[in-house]
Design a protein around this motif. Structure first.
Motif, PDB file in Angstrom:
ATOM      1  N   PRO A  41     -36.088  64.102  35.651  1.00 40.85           N
ATOM      2  CA  PRO A  41     -36.153  64.602  37.031  1.00 40.85           C
ATOM      3  C   PRO A  41     -35.356  63.717  37.985  1.00 40.85           C
ATOM      4  CG  PRO A  41     -38.317  64.656  36.036  1.00 40.85           C
ATOM      5  CD  PRO A  41     -37.425  63.924  35.077  1.00 40.85           C
ATOM      6  N   GLY A  42     -34.511  64.345  38.781  1.00 42.65           N
ATOM      7  CA  GLY A  42     -33.738  63.607  39.760  1.00 42.65           C
ATOM      8  C   GLY A  42     -32.510  62.920  39.209  1.00 42.65           C
ATOM      9  N   LYS A  43     -32.252  63.114  37.913  1.00 43.70           N
ATOM     10  CA  LYS A  43     -31.088  62.486  37.293  1.00 43.70           C
ATOM     11  C   LYS A  43     -30.186  63.551  36.688  1.00 43.70           C
ATOM     12  CE  LYS A  43     -33.462  58.178  36.073  1.00 43.70           C
ATOM     13  NZ  LYS A  43     -33.769  57.228  34.969  1.00 43.70           N
ATOM     14  N   GLU A  44     -28.959  63.170  36.418  1.00 46.71           N
ATOM     15  CA  GLU A  44     -28.035  64.086  35.768  1.00 46.71           C
ATOM     16  C   GLU A  44     -28.287  64.088  34.260  1.00 46.71           C
ATOM     17  OE1 GLU A  44     -24.330  63.853  38.926  1.00 46.71           O
ATOM     18  OE2 GLU A  44     -23.998  63.513  36.800  1.00 46.71           O
ATOM     19  N   ARG A  45     -27.835  65.181  33.639  1.00 43.34           N
ATOM     20  CA  ARG A  45     -27.911  65.249  32.194  1.00 43.34           C
ATOM     21  C   ARG A  45     -27.187  64.052  31.580  1.00 43.34           C
ATOM     22  NH1 ARG A  45     -24.445  69.670  29.052  1.00 43.34           N
ATOM     23  NH2 ARG A  45     -22.867  68.201  29.740  1.00 43.34           N
ATOM     24  N   GLU A  46     -27.788  63.486  30.550  1.00 41.32           N
ATOM     25  CA  GLU A  46     -27.208  62.324  29.898  1.00 41.32           C
ATOM     26  C   GLU A  46     -27.031  62.595  28.410  1.00 41.32           C
ATOM     27  OE1 GLU A  46     -29.692  58.846  29.929  1.00 41.32           O
ATOM     28  OE2 GLU A  46     -28.076  57.518  29.269  1.00 41.32           O
ATOM     29  N   TRP A  47     -25.838  62.405  27.936  1.00 41.21           N
ATOM     30  CA  TRP A  47     -25.590  62.472  26.495  1.00 41.21           C
ATOM     31  C   TRP A  47     -26.225  61.247  25.848  1.00 41.21           C
ATOM     32  CZ3 TRP A  47     -22.394  58.882  23.877  1.00 41.21           C
ATOM     33  CH2 TRP A  47     -22.245  59.125  22.511  1.00 41.21           C
TER      34      TRP A  47
END
Length: 115
Positions: A41-47
């Motif tokens: 939540p509140g963060k960008e998608r991370e590989w």
């Protein structure tokens, strides 16, 4: 049709471990590299990590290298993510991914790391 189904998420304390699984169907599993991503939540998608078609090559995000291990069993059409030394910042929904004719994602499995 292509389906990816994740499982294995849960709640653990910091320093704990979890093993995620992703079962693929509707495509030739062994013919495609596979990846894990996570969304918090509140963060960008991370590989998070990638495993080659054969499983011989693995790549990791700097944030998880040395703590997470990606693997696959093509006979079982299954990919895994062994997560050790978990930290609160690992809390996220984890998704498996395959790029076949487009990007495919599963429904995700929630990982919560909290004391």
């Amino acid at each position: 049709q292509v389906q990816l189904v994740e499982s294995g998420g849960g709640s653990v304390q910091p320093g704990g471990s979890l093993r995620l699984s992703c079962v693929g169907s509707g495509f030739t599993f062994s013919a495609f590299a596979m990846r894990w991503y996570r969304w918090a939540p509140g963060k960008e998608r991370e590989w998070v990590a990638r495993v080659s078609k054969s499983g011989d090559e693995q790549n990791y995000a700097e944030t998880v290298r040395g703590r997470f291990t990606i693997s696959r069993d093509n006979a079982k059409n299954t990919m895994y993510l062994q997560m050790d030394s978990l930290k609160p910042e690992d809390t996220a929904m984890y998704f498996c991914n395959a790029w076949i004719d487009r990007d495919y994602y599963g429904q995700g499995t929630q990982v919560t790391v909290s004391s």
